[in-house]
Enzyme design. Sequence first.
Site, PDB file in Angstrom:
ATOM      1  CE  LYS A  30      38.802  45.911  70.724  1.00 29.93           C
ATOM      2  NZ  LYS A  30      39.022  47.239  70.131  1.00 29.93           N
ATOM      3  N   GLY A  34      45.849  47.499  63.372  1.00 28.32           N
ATOM      4  CA  GLY A  34      46.925  47.552  62.377  1.00 28.32           C
ATOM      5  C   GLY A  34      47.217  46.231  61.685  1.00 28.32           C
ATOM      6  CE  LYS A  35      42.217  42.481  61.266  1.00 31.83           C
ATOM      7  NZ  LYS A  35      41.545  43.602  61.948  1.00 31.83           N
ATOM      8  CB  THR A  37      50.131  48.249  58.846  1.00 34.54           C
ATOM      9  OG1 THR A  37      49.226  49.310  58.580  1.00 34.54           O
ATOM     10  CG2 THR A  37      51.554  48.751  58.737  1.00 34.54           C
ATOM     11  CG  ASP A  59      38.487  44.023  57.077  1.00 38.47           C
ATOM     12  OD1 ASP A  59      37.270  44.283  56.990  1.00 38.47           O
ATOM     13  OD2 ASP A  59      39.232  44.520  57.936  1.00 38.47           O
ATOM     14  CD  GLU A 229      44.067  50.808  73.945  1.00 36.82           C
ATOM     15  OE1 GLU A 229      42.880  50.502  73.669  1.00 36.82           O
ATOM     16  OE2 GLU A 229      44.624  51.827  73.528  1.00 36.82           O
TER      17      GLU A 229
END
Length: 360
Positions: A30, A34-35, A37, A59, A229
Amino acid sequence: MAADSQDLPEASIQNILDQDSLKWVFVGGKGGVGKTTCSSILSILLSRVRQSVLIISTDPAHNLSDAFQQRFTKTPTLVNGFTNLYAMEVDPTVENEEVGGPDGMDSLFSELANAIPGIDEAMSFAEMLKLVQTMDYSVIVFDTAPTGHTLRLLQFPSTLEKGLAKVMSLRNKFGGLMTQMTRLFGIDDEFGEDAILGRLEGMKDVIEQVNKQFKDPDLTTFVCVCIPEFLSLYETERLVQELTKFEIDTHNIIINQVLFDEEDVDSKLLRARMRMQQKYLDQFYMLYDDFHISKLPLLAEEVTGVEALKAFSPHFLTPYKPSAANYTVEELEQKVSTLRQRLQDAEAELERIRKGKQKA
């Protein structure tokens, strides 16, 4: 269920570093988890055990330049401080400049692009893969766009197939009319329907070849990044199901932004958040009991720059332990003294409230 339980796979990405045969590593999840990093640190760790590593951001937000604090373009660039780690940023939605001029080819190609959703994206992705395959990198890490885009990327072979079918049907339906039209608009033969058809065929071959590699667990794996979450758990479950449907190997989950229960956390808000996170962490361990699950701590500041990325990288290899476990005797004595003082203050406040109620 405890994270370090004996029957769970190792809480580490060491399995990826150990798999010498891997050629493609996708990092996805999602937005905002933090993808970038995680993929940056993964590529740094891979550069220690592999001859050459290329990290590609697909991205459109392009956070790779921010992560390494260095400007990257659509050409592979050596990352500062490394001899074998390269990075590049490609925008899958950019117009294909090389397809044709602003007038001629544009009209015909944009019609085609509108007719088959995702065809322009599929073709620019194929172009990029074609470019990458001519380079000799031992492993390629993809920092992918948020989940929806990643899943589209995996559907590109069928998208291109639809594109070819559409062009063929137009060709059969109108015969030489398309050729006459292209000439009428002053389009050169190299930008005519034969050129589009040939180019689509070429792209399809590349994509199909790569697609075979994507479905080979010896060559490809997918790392899911998430946070503890509900929406992220839901998105991860959807992603894992889709990857299974596309026969793409995945057995690593990185759970980012975890609040660890340190003794000096006295904020009610943080405590409540920890309880909420624990509920979802338990669900992750229950759903993915055969996955390597790594938990990364929520930090006070962003991890940017090569030094910060390197400093954070050990947590990908060994489970993070809160610093509370590393206190000296003096520090613990100071903590006990502080907690006693807090307890006295709380008792005094309680006494004051009780007296106030009695007067009322």
